[in-house]
Design an enzyme around this catalytic site. Structure first.
Site, PDB file in Angstrom:
ATOM      1  NE  ARG A   1      -1.048 -14.059   0.503  1.00  0.00           N
ATOM      2  CZ  ARG A   1      -0.264 -15.109   0.529  1.00  0.00           C
ATOM      3  NH1 ARG A   1      -0.444 -16.048   1.450  1.00  0.00           N
ATOM      4  NH2 ARG A   1       0.700 -15.249  -0.350  1.00  0.00           N
TER       5      ARG A   1
ATOM      6  NE  ARG B   1       2.867  -5.651  -6.154  1.00  0.00           N
ATOM      7  CZ  ARG B   1       1.678  -6.211  -5.961  1.00  0.00           C
ATOM      8  NH1 ARG B   1       1.612  -7.431  -5.457  1.00  0.00           N
ATOM      9  NH2 ARG B   1       0.574  -5.581  -6.272  1.00  0.00           N
TER      10      ARG B   1
ATOM     11  N   GLY C   1     -11.026 -13.644   7.041  1.00  0.00           N
ATOM     12  CA  GLY C   1      -9.698 -13.950   7.554  1.00  0.00           C
ATOM     13  C   GLY C   1      -8.719 -14.213   6.417  1.00  0.00           C
TER      14      GLY C   1
ATOM     15  NE  ARG D   1       1.899  -8.068  -8.903  1.00  0.00           N
ATOM     16  CZ  ARG D   1       2.549  -6.964  -9.284  1.00  0.00           C
ATOM     17  NH1 ARG D   1       3.868  -6.924  -9.213  1.00  0.00           N
ATOM     18  NH2 ARG D   1       1.895  -5.930  -9.744  1.00  0.00           N
ATOM     19  CB  ALA D   2      -3.422 -11.908 -12.706  1.00  0.00           C
TER      20      ALA D   2
ATOM     21  CB  SER E   1     -11.451 -10.274   1.127  1.00  0.00           C
ATOM     22  OG  SER E   1     -11.507 -11.690   1.111  1.00  0.00           O
TER      23      SER E   1
ATOM     24  CD  GLU F   1       6.167  -6.255   1.145  1.00  0.00           C
ATOM     25  OE1 GLU F   1       6.167  -5.015   1.262  1.00  0.00           O
ATOM     26  OE2 GLU F   1       7.142  -6.896   0.694  1.00  0.00           O
TER      27      GLU F   1
END
Length: 297
Positions: A94, A53, A72, A129-130, A67, A92
C-alpha cells in the site's frame, strides 16, 4: 527482577497472540481511514529492511495506485515508531502504491512491536497473500520454524491452516533449487512437485513433465515407472557408498522433519540394519517439545 511464568522466551507474545493483535487492528480499520491513529507525511514512513518479500509486481502496484487515487487508502498501514520515522510492520505494498498515486500523507496505526515481532508479522503477511506460490509459502513456514522455533501446531493454530497442509508444503523444500524454480515460475504445480519428491532424478523428470505438459497423475505414473527396479534387478538400489542418500531416505527425512517441526537427518549404512538419526532443535521451546514427545508412553 522477578522472573515469573510469563517471562518472554524469544517468541515475544507468541504467534497466536501477535496475529490476534494484528487481526484486531485490521478489523478496526474496515470502517475507513478515520480508524487510523494519525495521518503522517509519506516521506516519514520507511519499509522494514528485513521484509522477506522483495518483489512487487508493477502491474498490481499500478492497479492499487489507481484505486488509491480514486478512493484513498481504505486500510491504514500498521507501523512502529523508529526515531522520527515510522517503520512499516504491515502494508508495504500500500505504501509503494501510495507513492505512485503521489499521496502526501497516509493513514497509519502505531503499534509497539519488537524487532522479532516485526519480522514475524512480515513473514505471516506474506504467507497469507492470495497470489503466493507453494514454494514461497513453504519458505515462510520454514523461516518461522528455523528462526523463531515455531512448531507446526503453533503455526496451524495461529494461521488457520491444517497441519497436513503445512507439512505437505514443507516437504517440497527437499527438491533441488532448479525444480523449485519451475514451481515459482508457474511451470509446475505444487501437485507435480509433490510427485517428484520420490524421483531418483527430479530435475530430469521435471523437464519431461514440462515438455510433455503432463498432468499430476501422469507425473506420478512416470515417477513410479522410473523408481521400479530395472530388468535384472531383484531389489531397489541401496544408498551409495559415497554417502548420497536415496529418494526414500530423503522422503522419510522430510516426513519426520515436517512432523516434528525440526530438522531430522538419517544416516543408514547400506546393507545393514543399523544407522543414526539426528534431530536439530533451534530453541529451548523446541527442546521442551521434543522431550515431551519422547516421554509420551
Amino acid at each position: 527482577m522477578a522472573m515469573g511464568s510469563d517471562r518472554k522466551r524469544g517468541l515475544g507474545r507468541g504467534l497466536s497472540a501477535l496475529m490476534a493483535d494484528v487481526a484486531e487492528t485490521e478489523e478496526a480499520t474496515r470502517q475507513g481511514p478515520t480508524a487510523a491513529d494519525r495521518l503522517v507525511p509519506i516521506e516519514r514512513v520507511v519499509p522494514n529492511p528485513e521484509q522477506p518479500r522483495k518483489r512487487f509486481a508493477a502491474e498490481d502496484l499500478e492497479d492499487l495506485a489507481g484505486s488509491i487515487r480514486e478512493k484513498g487508502i481504505i486500510q491504514p498501514l500498521i507501523v512502529r515508531a523508529k526515531g522520527d520515522q515510522f517503520e512499516i510492520v504491515a502494508g508495504e505494498r500500500r505504501w509503494r502504491a501510495a507513492q505512485q498515486a503521489q499521496l502526501h500523507e497516509i493513514p497509519v496505526i502505531v503499534r509497539d512491536f519488537t524487532d522479532v515481532e516485526v519480522l514475524e508479522v512480515a513473514i505471516v503477511e506474506n504467507i497469507q497473500r492470495a497470489d503466493l506460490n507453494a514454494i514461497e509459502e513453504a519458505a515462510g513456514y520454514r523461516m518461522l520454524m528455523d528462526r523463531f522455533g515455531h512448531t507446526q501446531e503453533k503455526m496451524a493454530e495461529a494461521l488457520g491452516k491444517s497441519r497436513s497442509h503445512i507439512a505437505n508444503l514443507l516437504r517440497l523444500l527437499q527438491l533441488p533449487d532448479s525444480v523449485l524454480e519451475f514451481v515459482r515460475g508457474g511451470e509446475l504445480s505444487a501437485g507435480h512437485a509433490r510427485a517428484l519428491i520420490m524421483a531418483r532424478d527430479p530435475l530430469q523428470l521435471a523437464r519431461k513433465v514440462i515438455q510433455g505438459r503432463l498432468s499430476v497423475r501422469e507425473t506420478e505414473a512416470l515417477v513410479k515407472k522410473e523408481s521400479a527396479p530395472e530388468q535384472g534387478e531383484s531389489t531397489p538400489r541401496p544408498t551409495r557408498e559415497t554417502g548420497e542418500k536415496d529418494a526414500d531416505t530423503k522422503a522419510l527425512e522430510g516426513d519426520l522433519s515436517a512432523g516434528l517441526g525440526m530438522k531430522v537427518s538419517l544416516s543408514h549404512k547400506p546393507g545393514q540394519e543399523s544407522g543414526q538419526m539426528v534431530i536439530q532443535y533451534q530453541s529451548l521451546d523446541q527442546l521442551d517439545e521434543l522431550c515431551r514427545l519422547l516421554s509420551v508412553s
